[in-house]
Motif scaffolding. Structure first.
Motif, PDB file in Angstrom:
ATOM      1  N   GLN A 184     -59.683  94.868 -26.114  1.00 29.89           N
ATOM      2  CA  GLN A 184     -61.080  95.107 -26.470  1.00 29.89           C
ATOM      3  C   GLN A 184     -62.029  94.843 -25.307  1.00 29.89           C
ATOM      4  O   GLN A 184     -62.911  95.644 -25.004  1.00 29.89           O
ATOM      5  CB  GLN A 184     -61.457  94.231 -27.662  1.00 29.89           C
ATOM      6  N   GLY A 185     -61.844  93.709 -24.628  1.00 29.97           N
ATOM      7  CA  GLY A 185     -62.713  93.376 -23.500  1.00 29.97           C
ATOM      8  C   GLY A 185     -62.564  94.357 -22.356  1.00 29.97           C
ATOM      9  O   GLY A 185     -63.558  94.827 -21.788  1.00 29.97           O
ATOM     10  N   SER A 186     -61.314  94.713 -22.040  1.00 37.00           N
ATOM     11  CA  SER A 186     -61.070  95.644 -20.938  1.00 37.00           C
ATOM     12  C   SER A 186     -61.618  97.026 -21.253  1.00 37.00           C
ATOM     13  O   SER A 186     -62.204  97.693 -20.388  1.00 37.00           O
ATOM     14  CB  SER A 186     -59.566  95.724 -20.645  1.00 37.00           C
ATOM     15  N   LEU A 187     -61.434  97.475 -22.511  1.00 42.26           N
ATOM     16  CA  LEU A 187     -61.949  98.792 -22.896  1.00 42.26           C
ATOM     17  C   LEU A 187     -63.481  98.811 -22.850  1.00 42.26           C
ATOM     18  O   LEU A 187     -64.081  99.817 -22.473  1.00 42.26           O
ATOM     19  CB  LEU A 187     -61.452  99.165 -24.296  1.00 42.26           C
ATOM     20  N   SER A 188     -64.088  97.691 -23.241  1.00 42.14           N
ATOM     21  CA  SER A 188     -65.547  97.606 -23.173  1.00 42.14           C
ATOM     22  C   SER A 188     -66.031  97.701 -21.735  1.00 42.14           C
ATOM     23  O   SER A 188     -67.005  98.403 -21.435  1.00 42.14           O
ATOM     24  CB  SER A 188     -66.022  96.304 -23.810  1.00 42.14           C
ATOM     25  N   ASN A 189     -65.336  97.003 -20.841  1.00 38.28           N
ATOM     26  CA  ASN A 189     -65.696  97.078 -19.420  1.00 38.28           C
ATOM     27  C   ASN A 189     -65.482  98.476 -18.869  1.00 38.28           C
ATOM     28  O   ASN A 189     -66.280  98.971 -18.067  1.00 38.28           O
ATOM     29  CB  ASN A 189     -64.874  96.068 -18.616  1.00 38.28           C
ATOM     30  N   PHE A 190     -64.390  99.117 -19.286  1.00 43.52           N
ATOM     31  CA  PHE A 190     -64.114 100.473 -18.811  1.00 43.52           C
ATOM     32  C   PHE A 190     -65.184 101.452 -19.289  1.00 43.52           C
ATOM     33  O   PHE A 190     -65.691 102.272 -18.520  1.00 43.52           O
ATOM     34  CB  PHE A 190     -62.736 100.936 -19.276  1.00 43.52           C
ATOM     35  N   ALA A 191     -65.513 101.373 -20.598  1.00 46.69           N
ATOM     36  CA  ALA A 191     -66.539 102.265 -21.144  1.00 46.69           C
ATOM     37  C   ALA A 191     -67.874 102.054 -20.432  1.00 46.69           C
ATOM     38  O   ALA A 191     -68.581 103.012 -20.107  1.00 46.69           O
ATOM     39  CB  ALA A 191     -66.691 102.035 -22.644  1.00 46.69           C
ATOM     40  N   SER A 192     -68.207 100.797 -20.168  1.00 48.68           N
ATOM     41  CA  SER A 192     -69.453 100.500 -19.459  1.00 48.68           C
ATOM     42  C   SER A 192     -69.398 101.039 -18.028  1.00 48.68           C
ATOM     43  O   SER A 192     -70.402 101.538 -17.502  1.00 48.68           O
ATOM     44  CB  SER A 192     -69.707  98.991 -19.437  1.00 48.68           C
ATOM     45  N   GLY A 193     -68.221 100.957 -17.400  1.00 46.41           N
ATOM     46  CA  GLY A 193     -68.070 101.498 -16.054  1.00 46.41           C
ATOM     47  C   GLY A 193     -68.266 103.004 -16.022  1.00 46.41           C
ATOM     48  O   GLY A 193     -68.895 103.544 -15.104  1.00 46.41           O
ATOM     49  N   VAL A 194     -67.736 103.695 -17.041  1.00 47.45           N
ATOM     50  CA  VAL A 194     -67.935 105.152 -17.125  1.00 47.45           C
ATOM     51  C   VAL A 194     -69.417 105.479 -17.268  1.00 47.45           C
ATOM     52  O   VAL A 194     -69.946 106.387 -16.616  1.00 47.45           O
ATOM     53  CB  VAL A 194     -67.134 105.728 -18.303  1.00 47.45           C
ATOM     54  N   LEU A 195     -70.132 104.724 -18.109  1.00 49.96           N
ATOM     55  CA  LEU A 195     -71.563 104.953 -18.292  1.00 49.96           C
ATOM     56  C   LEU A 195     -72.334 104.683 -17.000  1.00 49.96           C
ATOM     57  O   LEU A 195     -73.277 105.420 -16.664  1.00 49.96           O
ATOM     58  CB  LEU A 195     -72.098 104.069 -19.421  1.00 49.96           C
ATOM     59  N   LEU A 196     -71.942 103.634 -16.285  1.00 49.75           N
ATOM     60  CA  LEU A 196     -72.608 103.321 -15.021  1.00 49.75           C
ATOM     61  C   LEU A 196     -72.448 104.452 -14.015  1.00 49.75           C
ATOM     62  O   LEU A 196     -73.395 104.837 -13.315  1.00 49.75           O
ATOM     63  CB  LEU A 196     -72.049 102.026 -14.426  1.00 49.75           C
ATOM     64  N   VAL A 197     -71.240 105.006 -13.949  1.00 46.85           N
ATOM     65  CA  VAL A 197     -70.980 106.069 -12.988  1.00 46.85           C
ATOM     66  C   VAL A 197     -71.645 107.375 -13.406  1.00 46.85           C
ATOM     67  O   VAL A 197     -72.146 108.135 -12.573  1.00 46.85           O
ATOM     68  CB  VAL A 197     -69.459 106.262 -12.807  1.00 46.85           C
ATOM     69  N   MET A 198     -71.676 107.643 -14.723  1.00 53.27           N
ATOM     70  CA  MET A 198     -72.233 108.908 -15.197  1.00 53.27           C
ATOM     71  C   MET A 198     -73.762 108.919 -15.122  1.00 53.27           C
ATOM     72  O   MET A 198     -74.363 109.893 -14.665  1.00 53.27           O
ATOM     73  CB  MET A 198     -71.770 109.178 -16.623  1.00 53.27           C
ATOM     74  N   PHE A 199     -74.407 107.844 -15.576  1.00 54.68           N
ATOM     75  CA  PHE A 199     -75.875 107.825 -15.646  1.00 54.68           C
ATOM     76  C   PHE A 199     -76.515 107.244 -14.391  1.00 54.68           C
ATOM     77  O   PHE A 199     -77.716 107.405 -14.173  1.00 54.68           O
ATOM     78  CB  PHE A 199     -76.325 107.054 -16.889  1.00 54.68           C
ATOM     79  N   ARG A 200     -75.754 106.519 -13.591  1.00 51.60           N
ATOM     80  CA  ARG A 200     -76.180 106.039 -12.287  1.00 51.60           C
ATOM     81  C   ARG A 200     -77.515 105.298 -12.283  1.00 51.60           C
ATOM     82  O   ARG A 200     -78.465 105.722 -11.614  1.00 51.60           O
ATOM     83  CB  ARG A 200     -76.250 107.210 -11.310  1.00 51.60           C
TER      84      ARG A 200
END
Length: 270
Positions: free
Chosen positions: A101-117
């Motif tokens: 759960q924690g790792s997936l949350s970090n991954f999802a947040s990382g995708v959002l960071l890269v996409m929305f910049r």
């Protein structure tokens, strides 16, 4: 009777053969469609300049999910009961999701960071309770470098859960200085001195308004605000040098900058 059984077996064999052919067609066509959709997803992320590591990871996940659906449909075509298989896959996915759960949350947040910049590599930011220049945005964490060259690694979920202040997003920044002078000082003279300090600095953008005004009447000083605009890269050099120049100019004009003082009155006992 034997002829009837033979005909029935032949019929079942033909039907099963047809099902196998249909299953093969479903797998081939489904795999092609899955590959095509995955390619569309990857190209869409490349157009948005998503980090290559993230785009590949997301593309692989999309392809795996689509391929699993194709396999389920193919098995259903040949008569395999897929309801229990789907239930087992769902239970396994839920277990893995809870475990990570924690790792997936970090991954999802990382995708959002890269996409929305909201920030890019090299930007100076406040995020996740820390400040520094962004050195890297990975799938699970963001690395900042502090001005004294320390590296801070922040989980992406912590970055996205709070406010992100990006000091480098805009090409221009406003320099705000608060200058306190004595109540005995001539405010008109003080304003002229401050205006001269601003005008003498070549880094100040001349096409922007400069604000010099009384901000407040404090306990021991009259506080004036001094606002000017500079390029973002010039912010701190201008801030430091302008602060020094204000002090030197006021001293040269004989205008004091008050500081907190405490008066002690000692009474002698009778």
């Amino acid at each position: 009777m034997e002829n009837i059984d033979t005909v029935a077996l032949q019929s079942q064999a033909i039907q099963f053969g047809i099902q196998l052919v249909l299953a093969a067609v479903i797998f081939i066509v489904g795999s092609w469609i899955a590959k095509m959709i995955t390619g569309v997803v990857r190209r869409a992320m490349e157009k948005r300049e998503v980090e290559e590591t993230v785009s590949k990871f997301v593309s692989n996940i999309v392809h795996a999910i689509l391929l699993a659906l194709v396999i389920v449909v193919m098995l259903s075509e040949v008569g395999v009961q897929t309801a229990s298989l789907v239930a087992m896959m769902g239970a396994a996915g839920l277990a893995v999701g809870l475990a990570l759960q924690g790792s997936l949350s970090n991954f999802a947040s990382g995708v959002l960071l890269v996409m929305f910049r909201p920030m890019r590599v090299g930007d100076y930011v406040d995020c996740g309770g820390a400040s520094g220049s962004v050195e890297a945005i990975t799938m699970f964490s963001t690395q900042l470098v502090t001005p004294d060259n320390k590296i801070i690694t922040i989980p992406n979920a912590s970055v996205m859960s709070g406010a992100i202040t990006n000091y480098s997003a805009k090409s221009e920044r406003r320099v705000d200085l608060l200058v306190g002078v004595s109540y005995d000082a001539d405010l008109a003279e003080v304003k002229k001195i401050l205006a001269d300090v601003v005008a003498a600095d070549e880094r100040v953008l001349k096409d922007h308004d400069v604000t010099i005004a009384v901000k407040e009447l404090a306990d021991s000083s009259v506080n004036l605000v001094m606002r000017s605009w500079v390029k973002s890269d010039d912010y701190w050099p201008t801030f430091f040098s302008m602060t020094e120049n204000v002090k030197v100019s006021l001293d040269a004009a004989g205008i004091s900058i008050p500081f907190p003082q405490m008066d002690l009155h000692i009474e002698k006992a009778a």
